[in-house]
Scaffold this active site. Structure first.
Site, PDB file in Angstrom:
ATOM      1  N   HIS A  19       0.822  -1.204   0.000  1.00  0.00           N
ATOM      2  CA  HIS A  19       0.000   0.000   0.000  1.00  0.00           C
ATOM      3  C   HIS A  19       0.861   1.261   0.000  1.00  0.00           C
ATOM      4  CE1 HIS A  19      -3.171   2.623   2.184  1.00  0.00           C
ATOM      5  NE2 HIS A  19      -3.524   2.519   0.914  1.00  0.00           N
ATOM      6  N   ASP A  61      -0.822   6.711  -5.175  1.00  0.00           N
ATOM      7  CA  ASP A  61      -1.803   7.745  -5.494  1.00  0.00           C
ATOM      8  C   ASP A  61      -1.194   8.806  -6.395  1.00  0.00           C
ATOM      9  OD1 ASP A  61      -3.900   6.873  -3.490  1.00  0.00           O
ATOM     10  OD2 ASP A  61      -2.211   7.230  -2.148  1.00  0.00           O
ATOM     11  N   GLU A 101      -3.928   4.658  -8.239  1.00  0.00           N
ATOM     12  CA  GLU A 101      -5.157   5.314  -7.802  1.00  0.00           C
ATOM     13  C   GLU A 101      -5.126   6.771  -8.242  1.00  0.00           C
ATOM     14  OE1 GLU A 101      -7.892   6.605  -3.989  1.00  0.00           O
ATOM     15  OE2 GLU A 101      -6.416   4.996  -3.718  1.00  0.00           O
ATOM     16  N   GLU A 149       0.536  -0.218  -4.840  1.00  0.00           N
ATOM     17  CA  GLU A 149      -0.517   0.760  -5.079  1.00  0.00           C
ATOM     18  C   GLU A 149       0.052   2.116  -4.716  1.00  0.00           C
ATOM     19  OE1 GLU A 149      -3.782   3.390  -3.403  1.00  0.00           O
ATOM     20  OE2 GLU A 149      -1.955   2.602  -2.486  1.00  0.00           O
ATOM     21  N   HIS A 186      -1.099  11.495  -1.454  1.00  0.00           N
ATOM     22  CA  HIS A 186      -2.450  11.046  -1.133  1.00  0.00           C
ATOM     23  C   HIS A 186      -3.381  12.196  -0.781  1.00  0.00           C
ATOM     24  CE1 HIS A 186      -5.666   9.639   1.579  1.00  0.00           C
ATOM     25  NE2 HIS A 186      -5.689   8.579   0.795  1.00  0.00           N
TER      26      HIS A 186
END
Length: 262
Positions: A15, A44, A117, A42, A57
């Site tokens: 993450h 952002d 993301e 993952e 993020h």
């Protein structure tokens, strides 16, 4: 969708790059995830004031950088000068806010797959989806092929987009239609399938805390891939995989080894 098509990507993702072990959304974090054996991450992507995508993020700077105010008010050059590591620990002091392109190039060089993301600042959903998708298509131009957003046609080295913002996913689809998409939902609503069909998604991404076995079976039975965030307990990870969940991300890359998914 064809539910007979297996999930083609790593099943356990670090993450935001390195979970709790490194400052999130930095190249250093991606390196820490890699050191722990993770080959999928993952992160952002948000736009700077000059419409250059960067990894961060929050839409404000205070929590994870030395800066103050809104991310969208600073250019990518200004963001790149901020310290995005010291908040985590002294070992990462001076680690910069990375440019999206630099992070992707690092991942490609080290054979790391990415769930990107799309994380727009308020009011910038379509612009962010468009810019991130175009940048991704350019950086993977050698791998993206027509129709590769369909499950039966997936190129497993190309990233998967996800976002909570419908407008961002729609813009990404318009800008880079051959890169697959997953719709992020905190809770799975009754009309989830209609929403995935409208956005042309191959996967539903959801908060594992609100997922039940019955809902997981509905999603899988309808032929979609199912991804959960953010799973930090090995027993819960095992339970979700037993329900048919295809993949998940974790902050505890020190507790949940990537081979647990095999």
């Amino acid at each position: 969708m064809n539910h007979a098509v297996p999930w083609p990507y790593p099943r356990l993702l670090a993450h935001r790059g390195g979970g709790t072990l490194a400052p999130e959304n930095t190249v250093a974090a991606i390196g820490v995830g890699r050191e722990h054996g993770y080959r999928g991450i993952e992160f952002d992507a948000m736009l700077a004031a000059d419409d250059v995508p960067v990894l961060i993020h929050d839409d404000t700077l205070e929590r994870t950088t030395s800066g103050h105010g809104d991310v969208a008010t600073l250019t990518s050059t200004e963001l790149g000068r901020l310290d995005a590591g010291s908040w985590h620990s002294a070992a990462f002091s001076g680690e910069p806010v990375p440019m999206f392109e630099a992070a992707v190039r690092y991942c490609r060089a080290h054979d790391i797959w990415i769930n990107i993301e799309i994380k727009p600042a308020p009011g910038a959903a379509a612009r962010t989806g468009d810019a991130v998708a175009r940048a991704t298509a350019r950086l993977y131009a050698d791998l993206v092929r027509p129709g590769a957003d369909a499950a039966v046609n997936i190129e497993p080295r190309v990233p998967l987009f996800s976002s909570f913002e419908r407008e961002a996913l729609a813009a990404a689809r318009q800008a880079a239609p051959d890169i697959p998409r997953g719709y992020l939902l905190d809770r799975v609503p009754p009309d989830w399938q209609a929403q995935l069909l409208e956005l042309g998604c191959v996967a539903l991404h959801t908060n594992h805390r609100h997922l039940t076995r019955a809902v997981a079976q509905q999603i899988k039975g309808a032929g979609y891939w199912l991804f959960c965030y953010t799973v930090n307990e090995p027993a819960r990870a095992a339970e979700l995989f037993a329900w048919g969940v295809d993949a998940m991300c974790t902050d505890r890359i020190d507790l949940i080894a990537p081979e647990r998914a095999t």
